[in-house]
Design a protein around this motif. Structure first.
Motif, PDB file in Angstrom:
ATOM      1  N   PRO A  20     -13.749  -4.755  -8.127  1.00 51.11           N
ATOM      2  CA  PRO A  20     -12.534  -5.175  -8.844  1.00 51.11           C
ATOM      3  C   PRO A  20     -11.657  -6.121  -8.050  1.00 51.11           C
ATOM      4  O   PRO A  20     -10.713  -6.694  -8.598  1.00 51.11           O
ATOM      5  CB  PRO A  20     -11.806  -3.851  -9.098  1.00 51.11           C
ATOM      6  CG  PRO A  20     -12.306  -2.936  -8.041  1.00 51.11           C
ATOM      7  CD  PRO A  20     -13.709  -3.344  -7.739  1.00 51.11           C
ATOM      8  N   ALA A  21     -11.943  -6.312  -6.786  1.00 54.31           N
ATOM      9  CA  ALA A  21     -11.182  -7.255  -5.956  1.00 54.31           C
ATOM     10  C   ALA A  21     -12.145  -8.332  -5.454  1.00 54.31           C
ATOM     11  O   ALA A  21     -12.556  -9.199  -6.207  1.00 54.31           O
ATOM     12  CB  ALA A  21     -10.492  -6.527  -4.812  1.00 54.31           C
ATOM     13  N   ARG A  22     -12.546  -8.254  -4.199  1.00 55.93           N
ATOM     14  CA  ARG A  22     -13.446  -9.268  -3.667  1.00 55.93           C
ATOM     15  C   ARG A  22     -14.902  -8.937  -3.949  1.00 55.93           C
ATOM     16  O   ARG A  22     -15.282  -7.804  -4.152  1.00 55.93           O
ATOM     17  CB  ARG A  22     -13.211  -9.444  -2.165  1.00 55.93           C
ATOM     18  CG  ARG A  22     -11.920 -10.173  -1.843  1.00 55.93           C
ATOM     19  CD  ARG A  22     -11.715 -10.360  -0.361  1.00 55.93           C
ATOM     20  NE  ARG A  22     -11.450  -9.086   0.305  1.00 55.93           N
ATOM     21  CZ  ARG A  22     -11.218  -8.974   1.607  1.00 55.93           C
ATOM     22  NH1 ARG A  22     -11.225 -10.054   2.372  1.00 55.93           N
ATOM     23  NH2 ARG A  22     -10.968  -7.794   2.138  1.00 55.93           N
ATOM     24  N   ASN A  91      -6.306  -9.067  -5.549  1.00 56.42           N
ATOM     25  CA  ASN A  91      -6.149  -9.479  -6.941  1.00 56.42           C
ATOM     26  C   ASN A  91      -6.517  -8.417  -7.972  1.00 56.42           C
ATOM     27  O   ASN A  91      -6.766  -8.738  -9.129  1.00 56.42           O
ATOM     28  CB  ASN A  91      -6.973 -10.743  -7.214  1.00 56.42           C
ATOM     29  CG  ASN A  91      -8.448 -10.584  -6.860  1.00 56.42           C
ATOM     30  OD1 ASN A  91      -8.841  -9.617  -6.231  1.00 56.42           O
ATOM     31  ND2 ASN A  91      -9.259 -11.548  -7.268  1.00 56.42           N
ATOM     32  N   CYS A  92      -6.531  -7.144  -7.605  1.00 55.27           N
ATOM     33  CA  CYS A  92      -6.768  -6.093  -8.604  1.00 55.27           C
ATOM     34  C   CYS A  92      -5.710  -6.103  -9.700  1.00 55.27           C
ATOM     35  O   CYS A  92      -5.971  -5.703 -10.834  1.00 55.27           O
ATOM     36  CB  CYS A  92      -6.775  -4.725  -7.929  1.00 55.27           C
ATOM     37  SG  CYS A  92      -8.378  -4.195  -7.330  1.00 55.27           S
ATOM     38  N   ASN A  93      -4.505  -6.526  -9.348  1.00 55.89           N
ATOM     39  CA  ASN A  93      -3.421  -6.538 -10.332  1.00 55.89           C
ATOM     40  C   ASN A  93      -3.727  -7.424 -11.533  1.00 55.89           C
ATOM     41  O   ASN A  93      -3.152  -7.237 -12.605  1.00 55.89           O
ATOM     42  CB  ASN A  93      -2.116  -6.984  -9.670  1.00 55.89           C
ATOM     43  CG  ASN A  93      -2.251  -8.315  -8.960  1.00 55.89           C
ATOM     44  OD1 ASN A  93      -3.171  -8.520  -8.174  1.00 55.89           O
ATOM     45  ND2 ASN A  93      -1.340  -9.227  -9.221  1.00 55.89           N
ATOM     46  N   SER A 115      -6.724   0.204   0.019  1.00 57.05           N
ATOM     47  CA  SER A 115      -6.151  -1.128   0.227  1.00 57.05           C
ATOM     48  C   SER A 115      -5.718  -1.697  -1.125  1.00 57.05           C
ATOM     49  O   SER A 115      -4.968  -1.058  -1.846  1.00 57.05           O
ATOM     50  CB  SER A 115      -7.148  -2.032   0.956  1.00 57.05           C
ATOM     51  OG  SER A 115      -6.538  -3.225   1.376  1.00 57.05           O
ATOM     52  N   ASP A 116      -6.182  -2.873  -1.509  1.00 61.17           N
ATOM     53  CA  ASP A 116      -5.756  -3.485  -2.760  1.00 61.17           C
ATOM     54  C   ASP A 116      -6.117  -2.626  -3.972  1.00 61.17           C
ATOM     55  O   ASP A 116      -5.471  -2.720  -5.022  1.00 61.17           O
ATOM     56  CB  ASP A 116      -6.395  -4.874  -2.895  1.00 61.17           C
ATOM     57  CG  ASP A 116      -5.893  -5.636  -4.109  1.00 61.17           C
ATOM     58  OD1 ASP A 116      -4.661  -5.779  -4.256  1.00 61.17           O
ATOM     59  OD2 ASP A 116      -6.717  -6.083  -4.914  1.00 61.17           O
ATOM     60  N   HIS A 218       1.274  -1.776   0.230  1.00 62.11           N
ATOM     61  CA  HIS A 218       0.239  -2.712  -0.189  1.00 62.11           C
ATOM     62  C   HIS A 218       0.177  -2.797  -1.705  1.00 62.11           C
ATOM     63  O   HIS A 218      -0.003  -3.858  -2.281  1.00 62.11           O
ATOM     64  CB  HIS A 218      -1.105  -2.270   0.383  1.00 62.11           C
ATOM     65  CG  HIS A 218      -2.131  -3.352   0.402  1.00 62.11           C
ATOM     66  ND1 HIS A 218      -2.519  -3.978   1.560  1.00 62.11           N
ATOM     67  CD2 HIS A 218      -2.832  -3.944  -0.592  1.00 62.11           C
ATOM     68  CE1 HIS A 218      -3.426  -4.896   1.284  1.00 62.11           C
ATOM     69  NE2 HIS A 218      -3.638  -4.880  -0.016  1.00 62.11           N
ATOM     70  N   ALA A 219       0.324  -1.644  -2.372  1.00 59.80           N
ATOM     71  CA  ALA A 219       0.272  -1.654  -3.830  1.00 59.80           C
ATOM     72  C   ALA A 219       1.423  -2.454  -4.418  1.00 59.80           C
ATOM     73  O   ALA A 219       1.247  -3.209  -5.373  1.00 59.80           O
ATOM     74  CB  ALA A 219       0.305  -0.217  -4.356  1.00 59.80           C
ATOM     75  N   LEU A 220       2.611  -2.283  -3.863  1.00 63.34           N
ATOM     76  CA  LEU A 220       3.758  -3.014  -4.383  1.00 63.34           C
ATOM     77  C   LEU A 220       3.581  -4.508  -4.202  1.00 63.34           C
ATOM     78  O   LEU A 220       3.900  -5.306  -5.090  1.00 63.34           O
ATOM     79  CB  LEU A 220       5.035  -2.546  -3.671  1.00 63.34           C
ATOM     80  CG  LEU A 220       5.480  -1.123  -3.999  1.00 63.34           C
ATOM     81  CD1 LEU A 220       6.660  -0.739  -3.130  1.00 63.34           C
ATOM     82  CD2 LEU A 220       5.849  -1.006  -5.474  1.00 63.34           C
ATOM     83  N   HIS A 221       3.024  -4.900  -3.062  1.00 61.49           N
ATOM     84  CA  HIS A 221       2.784  -6.328  -2.841  1.00 61.49           C
ATOM     85  C   HIS A 221       1.759  -6.851  -3.830  1.00 61.49           C
ATOM     86  O   HIS A 221       1.851  -7.944  -4.353  1.00 61.49           O
ATOM     87  CB  HIS A 221       2.323  -6.554  -1.383  1.00 61.49           C
ATOM     88  CG  HIS A 221       1.061  -7.337  -1.253  1.00 61.49           C
ATOM     89  ND1 HIS A 221      -0.163  -6.729  -1.254  1.00 61.49           N
ATOM     90  CD2 HIS A 221       0.845  -8.660  -1.137  1.00 61.49           C
ATOM     91  CE1 HIS A 221      -1.085  -7.655  -1.136  1.00 61.49           C
ATOM     92  NE2 HIS A 221      -0.516  -8.823  -1.062  1.00 61.49           N
ATOM     93  N   ALA A 222       0.736  -6.006  -4.131  1.00 65.27           N
ATOM     94  CA  ALA A 222      -0.309  -6.455  -5.040  1.00 65.27           C
ATOM     95  C   ALA A 222       0.211  -6.615  -6.461  1.00 65.27           C
ATOM     96  O   ALA A 222      -0.197  -7.520  -7.189  1.00 65.27           O
ATOM     97  CB  ALA A 222      -1.477  -5.465  -5.016  1.00 65.27           C
TER      98      ALA A 222
END
Length: 253
Positions: A20-22, A91-93, A115-116, A218-222
């Protein structure tokens, strides 16, 4: 909302690996699949992979439609007992507006990553009540060194049904993190020394290690922004809403 706890793992279960991310293609630049496969085989688990895990775009990820399709297929497939993420990223968001929350709620199963991936896990909990696991990625199982404790915890939590006891970590040795001019700084945990010129040396050099990450931060930043770097490693910050989402119903099938 009532919490939903997925069933624990049993030997013979199938684990679906998704990205879901990289992309897995990025991770495979350093191929540790023999180590990964052997460790899951010792646990009695079988690995399967999403159809799009090896897609790779300029941002080392894949399209939103591809990532959504793999997640939906993993939750919908009754033969899949748990879902494990390839690796984190930034970029999971992007996926959150397009997830089928009813599908996920109707097919509860283990979702493990960190992490993300925290952004995805927090959204799943908030929208469905499904409890997820902050734990190792698929790629984490390829660590050559220092993996024993992670494997022990993974086995205890994912297979066991007894309550897990948490104890505080031993206090760290009090030391200055910033050396004074002309003074070297040592790290007794890793045997690494940083001299005043900024060079690193030590017994752990070149080995992959586990590092704690501030999951909530990290979640808030994402959720608030996408973050990536260009090919030269320079940081770019791009607001989430500037990347156009696809028509998932038309393109994710």
């Amino acid at each position: 909302m009532e919490l939903i706890f997925p069933r624990k793992l049993n030997q013979g279960d199938v684990i679906r690996v998704v990205a879901p991310a990289r992309s897995r293609a990025m991770v495979m630049e350093h191929d540790h699949t023999d180590i990964i496969g052997a460790r899951f085989a010792e646990l009695g688990l079988t690995l399967s992979y999403g159809r799009h895990v090896d897609e790779r775009d300029a941002l080392d990820s894949s399209s939103i439609a591809s990532r959504i399709a793999d997640l939906h297929e993993a939750f919908a497939d009754p033969s899949v007992a748990a879902i494990l993420t390839v690796i984190g990223g930034y970029n999971c968001n992007e996926l959150l507006p397009f997830l089928d929350w009813e599908l996920i709620r109707a097919n509860p199963k283990i979702l493990c990553g960190y992490s993300d991936i925290t952004a995805l896990q927090n959204a799943v909990l908030a929208r469905t009540g499904l409890v997820t696991y902050s734990g190792p990625h698929w790629s984490t199982f390829g660590m050559r060194d220092h993996f024993e404790q992670t494997l022990e915890w993974f086995t205890e939590v994912m297979f066991g049904t007894a309550p897990i006891g948490l104890t505080p970590a031993a206090p760290l040795e009090r030391r200055s993190l910033v050396p004074r001019p002309g003074q070297a700084r040592s790290d007794p945990q890793r045997g690494v020394v940083a001299d005043p010129a900024g060079h690193r040396r030590g017994k752990d050099r070149g080995r992959q290690s586990v590092h704690p990450q501030p999951a909530a931060g990290h979640a808030l930043h994402a959720v608030s922004r996408r973050r990536d770097t260009d090919r030269r490693g320079r940081l770019r910050i791009t607001p989430c809403h500037l990347r156009q989402g696809p028509d998932i119903t038309a393109s994710a099938s």
